[in-house]
Enzyme design. Sequence first.
Site: not given
Lengths: 99, 119, 130
Positions: C77-78
């Site tokens: 997840c960025i």
Amino acid sequence: MATLHLLSHSPFSDSRLASCLRLLGPDDGVLLSGDAVYALQPGTAQLQALELMPASIALYALDEDLQARALSAPARAQAIDYPTFVELCGHYAKVNSWL
Amino acid sequence: MSKSMLIISRQAPWAGPSTREALDIALAGGAFDLPLGLLFLDDGVFQLVAGQQAAALQQKDLTANLQALPLFGVEELFVSSRSLTERGLIDAQLILPAVELDDHALAQLLDRFDQVVTI
Amino acid sequence: MKFAIALFAPSHAPSSRRALRFAQATVDGGHEIVRLFFYQDGVHSASSNVVSPQDELDLAGEWRNFVQQHNLDAVVCIAAALRRGVLNAEEAQRYGRPAANLDAPWELSGLGQLHEAAQMADRLVCFGGQ
């Protein structure tokens, strides 16, 4: 839509197991992993609570976590390995991990 | 048909980013029009207390995100009446119109969703 | 059966190892992993800068080998990663940071990927905690 509940925190320092036990459906299962297997320590209120669950609720514990902690599964619980863990996920409609 | 997901949020707002990140799962799913529910359980009910001041801890206010839930299509909001009672909040004004459910109703709620994630 | 596996714990947490052993057992059992998604502190399990002592398990390395060996879709997840200092070269450059610690086979992407994986899979299984 029975649920397999996955727990991994010690029930002596954390409320997840207590919360989980209140939300169980009649055909749910409980899988203890990591420090959650300490719930099977003989002579404790935690083990007693698990033993009071209706018989329709299956109780599992990850065998490697039992071995590591010098615990053995009481009659009420079934010690399982990873392949069985994977198969259990299919047996239940969903897996609820108490992260 | 899309699978439904119930997110159970059981942390107070002040324990680091994980409370906000749990909420972000709901908001992201809502943006994709997925059928989602959000349940506030255990310390998670503290997220619903009115008048909290995030600025005192130099944090962003979670209230705006919580109140955006219906706008993002997350309309099924629930709260454990036991968790509220245990924490002296049963008569408190909450910032969201969450449906209060007892333990028995919560078990039925979990049963109704295809997937459940508890953070 | 199709599995989506989400990890919420760093490589030094017991649950990161548990997630890996579970993932290996799904593949060994003939099941499919539609996606691995690393969220919250799980982003650290994808870091390429974890150095384990020689006599200890190198879990971040094992994760990387596992993903490569089975050519898995592995998403970090960025937003969670940026917040925790887990950056690929592109993000390091974008934010003017001196080093990157995320590389192939991992990809940075958004939370929509978790929902997409959960929709594609027969079961979503999350790992975190102790």
